[in-house]
Enzyme design. Structure first.
Site, PDB file in Angstrom:
ATOM      1  N   LEU A   1      -8.525   1.461   1.123  1.00 38.42           N
ATOM      2  CA  LEU A   1      -7.562   1.282   0.033  1.00 38.42           C
ATOM      3  C   LEU A   1      -6.626   0.122   0.341  1.00 38.42           C
ATOM      4  O   LEU A   1      -5.467   0.309   0.698  1.00 38.42           O
ATOM      5  CB  LEU A   1      -6.768   2.576  -0.187  1.00 38.42           C
ATOM      6  CG  LEU A   1      -7.537   3.760  -0.757  1.00 38.42           C
ATOM      7  CD1 LEU A   1      -6.618   4.947  -0.988  1.00 38.42           C
ATOM      8  CD2 LEU A   1      -8.258   3.402  -2.051  1.00 38.42           C
ATOM      9  N   HIS A   2      -7.139  -1.105   0.217  1.00 34.02           N
ATOM     10  CA  HIS A   2      -6.285  -2.283   0.371  1.00 34.02           C
ATOM     11  C   HIS A   2      -5.625  -2.562  -0.976  1.00 34.02           C
ATOM     12  O   HIS A   2      -5.699  -1.750  -1.890  1.00 34.02           O
ATOM     13  CB  HIS A   2      -7.081  -3.475   0.925  1.00 34.02           C
ATOM     14  CG  HIS A   2      -8.183  -3.934   0.024  1.00 34.02           C
ATOM     15  ND1 HIS A   2      -7.990  -4.875  -0.956  1.00 34.02           N
ATOM     16  CD2 HIS A   2      -9.490  -3.578  -0.068  1.00 34.02           C
ATOM     17  CE1 HIS A   2      -9.130  -5.084  -1.600  1.00 34.02           C
ATOM     18  NE2 HIS A   2     -10.059  -4.297  -1.072  1.00 34.02           N
ATOM     19  N   LEU A   3      -4.974  -3.702  -1.133  1.00 34.38           N
ATOM     20  CA  LEU A   3      -4.116  -3.953  -2.293  1.00 34.38           C
ATOM     21  C   LEU A   3      -4.795  -3.783  -3.656  1.00 34.38           C
ATOM     22  O   LEU A   3      -4.262  -3.090  -4.517  1.00 34.38           O
ATOM     23  CB  LEU A   3      -3.498  -5.350  -2.190  1.00 34.38           C
ATOM     24  CG  LEU A   3      -2.409  -5.658  -3.216  1.00 34.38           C
ATOM     25  CD1 LEU A   3      -1.293  -4.613  -3.151  1.00 34.38           C
ATOM     26  CD2 LEU A   3      -1.843  -7.038  -2.988  1.00 34.38           C
TER      27      LEU A   3
END
Length: 87
Positions: free
Chosen positions: A14-16
């Protein structure tokens, strides 16, 4: 209150970008939406909270929804995670 566990399938976790998509989806609902990962609880409507959880590919999180549209919210978020959050 309803809850369900789901495994993150995104290769980079769950990156940006996927965090933003998750938050946008969560904000469509009136219910309080959180998720638990390890010993932390994050607000699914806050990008910073989601990013701060440091969720990686293959990690299992548990969504908890509480409110008038909790069932619909949970179903929608689980579907979003399982579809890869746009990736």
């Amino acid at each position: 209150m309803v809850s369900q566990k789901v495994v993150i399938k995104n290769p980079t976790g769950l990156h940006l970008r996927p965090a933003g998509i998750l938050c946008k989806e969560a904000m469509k609902f009136k219910s309080l939406i959180t998720f638990s990962f390890r010993d932390n609880t994050a607000n699914a409507k806050s990008v910073l909270s989601v990013l701060g959880a440091c969720v990686k590919c293959g990690d299992e999180i548990e969504f908890t929804c509480e409110g008038e549209d909790e069932e619909t919210a949970l179903k929608s978020l689980v579907e979003a995670i399982e579809s890869g959050l746009g990736e």
